[in-house]
Design a protein around this motif. Structure first.
Motif, PDB file in Angstrom:
ATOM      1  N   ALA A 222     -22.515 -18.975  22.851  1.00  0.00           N
ATOM      2  CA  ALA A 222     -23.213 -18.110  23.797  1.00  0.00           C
ATOM      3  C   ALA A 222     -24.722 -18.249  23.642  1.00  0.00           C
ATOM      4  O   ALA A 222     -25.457 -18.300  24.646  1.00  0.00           O
ATOM      5  CB  ALA A 222     -22.790 -16.661  23.590  1.00  0.00           C
ATOM      6  N   ALA A 223     -25.197 -18.318  22.394  1.00  0.00           N
ATOM      7  CA  ALA A 223     -26.626 -18.448  22.145  1.00  0.00           C
ATOM      8  C   ALA A 223     -27.155 -19.788  22.644  1.00  0.00           C
ATOM      9  O   ALA A 223     -28.232 -19.868  23.259  1.00  0.00           O
ATOM     10  CB  ALA A 223     -26.922 -18.283  20.658  1.00  0.00           C
ATOM     11  N   ARG A 224     -26.415 -20.858  22.401  1.00  0.00           N
ATOM     12  CA  ARG A 224     -26.864 -22.175  22.852  1.00  0.00           C
ATOM     13  C   ARG A 224     -26.878 -22.262  24.382  1.00  0.00           C
ATOM     14  O   ARG A 224     -27.796 -22.822  24.978  1.00  0.00           O
ATOM     15  CB  ARG A 224     -25.959 -23.259  22.268  1.00  0.00           C
ATOM     16  CG  ARG A 224     -26.127 -23.446  20.763  1.00  0.00           C
ATOM     17  CD  ARG A 224     -25.406 -24.693  20.283  1.00  0.00           C
ATOM     18  NE  ARG A 224     -25.598 -24.915  18.857  1.00  0.00           N
ATOM     19  CZ  ARG A 224     -26.680 -25.461  18.319  1.00  0.00           C
ATOM     20  NH1 ARG A 224     -27.679 -25.853  19.109  1.00  0.00           N
ATOM     21  NH2 ARG A 224     -26.770 -25.632  17.017  1.00  0.00           N
ATOM     22  N   ALA A 225     -25.851 -21.695  25.021  1.00  0.00           N
ATOM     23  CA  ALA A 225     -25.820 -21.692  26.480  1.00  0.00           C
ATOM     24  C   ALA A 225     -26.970 -20.868  27.037  1.00  0.00           C
ATOM     25  O   ALA A 225     -27.625 -21.264  28.016  1.00  0.00           O
ATOM     26  CB  ALA A 225     -24.477 -21.134  26.971  1.00  0.00           C
ATOM     27  N   TRP A 226     -27.239 -19.732  26.428  1.00  0.00           N
ATOM     28  CA  TRP A 226     -28.336 -18.859  26.875  1.00  0.00           C
ATOM     29  C   TRP A 226     -29.672 -19.603  26.803  1.00  0.00           C
ATOM     30  O   TRP A 226     -30.496 -19.510  27.710  1.00  0.00           O
ATOM     31  CB  TRP A 226     -28.366 -17.616  26.000  1.00  0.00           C
ATOM     32  CG  TRP A 226     -29.180 -16.474  26.523  1.00  0.00           C
ATOM     33  CD1 TRP A 226     -30.536 -16.304  26.390  1.00  0.00           C
ATOM     34  CD2 TRP A 226     -28.706 -15.324  27.243  1.00  0.00           C
ATOM     35  NE1 TRP A 226     -30.921 -15.120  26.968  1.00  0.00           N
ATOM     36  CE2 TRP A 226     -29.828 -14.506  27.507  1.00  0.00           C
ATOM     37  CE3 TRP A 226     -27.440 -14.923  27.677  1.00  0.00           C
ATOM     38  CZ2 TRP A 226     -29.721 -13.295  28.194  1.00  0.00           C
ATOM     39  CZ3 TRP A 226     -27.330 -13.714  28.354  1.00  0.00           C
ATOM     40  CH2 TRP A 226     -28.464 -12.922  28.618  1.00  0.00           C
TER      41      TRP A 226
ATOM     42  N   HIS B 205     -26.267 -18.218  31.459  1.00  0.00           N
ATOM     43  CA  HIS B 205     -26.098 -16.866  30.932  1.00  0.00           C
ATOM     44  C   HIS B 205     -24.648 -16.384  30.918  1.00  0.00           C
ATOM     45  O   HIS B 205     -24.378 -15.291  30.414  1.00  0.00           O
ATOM     46  CB  HIS B 205     -26.939 -15.887  31.757  1.00  0.00           C
ATOM     47  CG  HIS B 205     -28.408 -16.173  31.716  1.00  0.00           C
ATOM     48  ND1 HIS B 205     -29.119 -16.592  32.818  1.00  0.00           N
ATOM     49  CD2 HIS B 205     -29.288 -16.113  30.696  1.00  0.00           C
ATOM     50  CE1 HIS B 205     -30.381 -16.772  32.489  1.00  0.00           C
ATOM     51  NE2 HIS B 205     -30.513 -16.491  31.209  1.00  0.00           N
ATOM     52  N   GLY B 206     -23.737 -17.175  31.459  1.00  0.00           N
ATOM     53  CA  GLY B 206     -22.353 -16.737  31.593  1.00  0.00           C
ATOM     54  C   GLY B 206     -21.722 -16.252  30.298  1.00  0.00           C
ATOM     55  O   GLY B 206     -21.269 -15.102  30.209  1.00  0.00           O
ATOM     56  N   PRO B 207     -21.650 -17.094  29.255  1.00  0.00           N
ATOM     57  CA  PRO B 207     -21.027 -16.651  28.002  1.00  0.00           C
ATOM     58  C   PRO B 207     -21.752 -15.457  27.380  1.00  0.00           C
ATOM     59  O   PRO B 207     -21.113 -14.552  26.833  1.00  0.00           O
ATOM     60  CB  PRO B 207     -21.117 -17.894  27.100  1.00  0.00           C
ATOM     61  CG  PRO B 207     -21.216 -19.046  28.048  1.00  0.00           C
ATOM     62  CD  PRO B 207     -22.005 -18.535  29.213  1.00  0.00           C
ATOM     63  N   GLY B 208     -23.067 -15.448  27.470  1.00  0.00           N
ATOM     64  CA  GLY B 208     -23.829 -14.342  26.896  1.00  0.00           C
ATOM     65  C   GLY B 208     -23.592 -13.034  27.633  1.00  0.00           C
ATOM     66  O   GLY B 208     -23.502 -11.970  27.005  1.00  0.00           O
ATOM     67  N   LEU B 209     -23.480 -13.095  28.961  1.00  0.00           N
ATOM     68  CA  LEU B 209     -23.238 -11.878  29.735  1.00  0.00           C
ATOM     69  C   LEU B 209     -21.815 -11.367  29.530  1.00  0.00           C
ATOM     70  O   LEU B 209     -21.575 -10.147  29.564  1.00  0.00           O
ATOM     71  CB  LEU B 209     -23.501 -12.145  31.216  1.00  0.00           C
ATOM     72  CG  LEU B 209     -24.973 -12.363  31.592  1.00  0.00           C
ATOM     73  CD1 LEU B 209     -25.095 -12.701  33.064  1.00  0.00           C
ATOM     74  CD2 LEU B 209     -25.814 -11.129  31.244  1.00  0.00           C
ATOM     75  N   GLU B 210     -20.883 -12.277  29.316  1.00  0.00           N
ATOM     76  CA  GLU B 210     -19.519 -11.848  28.998  1.00  0.00           C
ATOM     77  C   GLU B 210     -19.499 -11.093  27.673  1.00  0.00           C
ATOM     78  O   GLU B 210     -18.848 -10.046  27.540  1.00  0.00           O
ATOM     79  CB  GLU B 210     -18.597 -13.073  28.928  1.00  0.00           C
ATOM     80  CG  GLU B 210     -17.149 -12.732  28.621  1.00  0.00           C
ATOM     81  CD  GLU B 210     -16.273 -13.969  28.550  1.00  0.00           C
ATOM     82  OE1 GLU B 210     -15.158 -13.857  28.001  1.00  0.00           O
ATOM     83  OE2 GLU B 210     -16.690 -15.037  29.034  1.00  0.00           O
ATOM     84  N   LEU B 211     -20.231 -11.631  26.679  1.00  0.00           N
ATOM     85  CA  LEU B 211     -20.344 -10.954  25.387  1.00  0.00           C
ATOM     86  C   LEU B 211     -21.093  -9.640  25.545  1.00  0.00           C
ATOM     87  O   LEU B 211     -20.747  -8.626  24.913  1.00  0.00           O
ATOM     88  CB  LEU B 211     -21.063 -11.863  24.396  1.00  0.00           C
ATOM     89  CG  LEU B 211     -21.285 -11.314  22.989  1.00  0.00           C
ATOM     90  CD1 LEU B 211     -19.971 -10.926  22.331  1.00  0.00           C
ATOM     91  CD2 LEU B 211     -22.040 -12.334  22.136  1.00  0.00           C
TER      92      LEU B 211
END
Length: 298
Positions: A28-32, A37-43
């Motif tokens: 999530a951090a690497r994608a952000w 932002h998808g994985p980070g927003l899911e978290l």
């Protein structure tokens, strides 16, 4: 001062740790950092469902400190300090989405303003989100913002944000130390684990001591018995020592962006000066200890 979490606080800490340990926070951090932002927003949604966004208005600073130490330990991306610590107190309401704020001079730019549902300068909505700036931590995406808000920060909100920053630094420092200890037990040089060398043991022990001295200051600040500036300075120093030592024992691979350690190293470098520089907090602490009259007399 004796600091012991009650049963509800221990349950909350365990639930938060379970959630974050089971989530791929590194991905999530690497994608952000790359603008995905998808994985980070899911978290973000999962953490919000757990109640992290409502801690500032519905819980105590102790729960805030518990939460942000976990967020730091797992390098969770996003403007959590802004959304879960500063703005709920400054605005007097729990936020439901992603929010961020610029608060010059201590927070000159708005973190992740491109993804936030609400963006403020002080307590006033911005009129324009400008260009993205370069940050030492690629997961902290800074933006110039324009707005009519200015003036002094909300004092209680600012102190809670400083506490959250200190706790996040503590969590990041603990993670770097844990990873460094694991690495030196595996890496061999001249036929020996490098962790068996006294110089390496002493360096890691110094980090352990620094973090152990910083933790009671966070706990004391959460209880209102210690100045939050003392906690911020101690956690910043301890986490920075952890980052330097962690980088040293890992050698050249610690510098590489591909190596996960870099997420924590860069986060620590950014947070040391976030929400007030060490010089600002040392000056603030000195003023609180000796008083303005004594400072002027000296």
């Amino acid at each position: 001062m004796r600091f012991v979490l009650d049963e509800d606080q221990r349950d909350f800490a365990a639930a938060l740790q379970s959630l974050l340990a089971g989530a791929d926070t590194v991905r999530a951090a690497r994608a952000w950092a790359d603008g995905d932002h998808g994985p980070g927003l899911e978290l973000w949604k999962r953490l919000a469902d757990l109640g992290v966004l409502s801690l500032a208005t519905e819980a105590t600073p102790v729960e805030v400190a518990v939460a942000f130490e976990a967020l730091g330990r797992h390098a969770v991306p996003g403007p959590w300090i802004e959304s879960a610590a500063y703005l709920p107190v400054a605005l007097g309401r729990t936020l439901e989405g992603v929010a961020t704020v610029a608060l010059p001079p201590h927070v000159p730019h708005a973190l992740d303003a491109d993804v936030a549902d609400e963006v403020y300068v002080g307590s006033t909505p911005v009129t324009e989100v400008g260009e993205q700036l370069t940050s030492v931590d690629r997961t902290r995406r800074l933006f110039r913002v324009t707005g009519d808000g200015a003036g002094e920060p909300h004092p209680e909100a600012f102190d809670l944000a400083v506490l959250a920053t200190a706790a996040e630094l503590l969590g990041a420092g603990e993670r770097v130390l844990a990873d460094a200890v694991t690495y030196v037990k595996q890496r061999k040089q001249f036929g020996r684990e490098i962790g068996s060398y006294q110089a390496v043991k002493h360096a890691l022990a110094d980090v352990r001591i620094a973090l152990d001295f910083a933790r009671p200051l966070v706990q004391g600040a959460a209880l209102g018995e210690v100045d939050v500036s003392a906690a911020k300075v101690a956690c910043g120093d301890a986490a920075y020592l952890a980052s330097r030592t962690g980088l040293q024992v890992h050698g050249a691979i610690g510098y590489t962006q591909e190596f996960d350690l870099s997420l924590w190293l860069n986060r620590i470098r950014a947070l040391v000066t976030a929400w007030g520089t060490p010089a600002f907090h040392r000056g603030r602490l000195l003023a609180s200890l000796v008083g303005p009259d004594a400072t002027e007399a000296g």
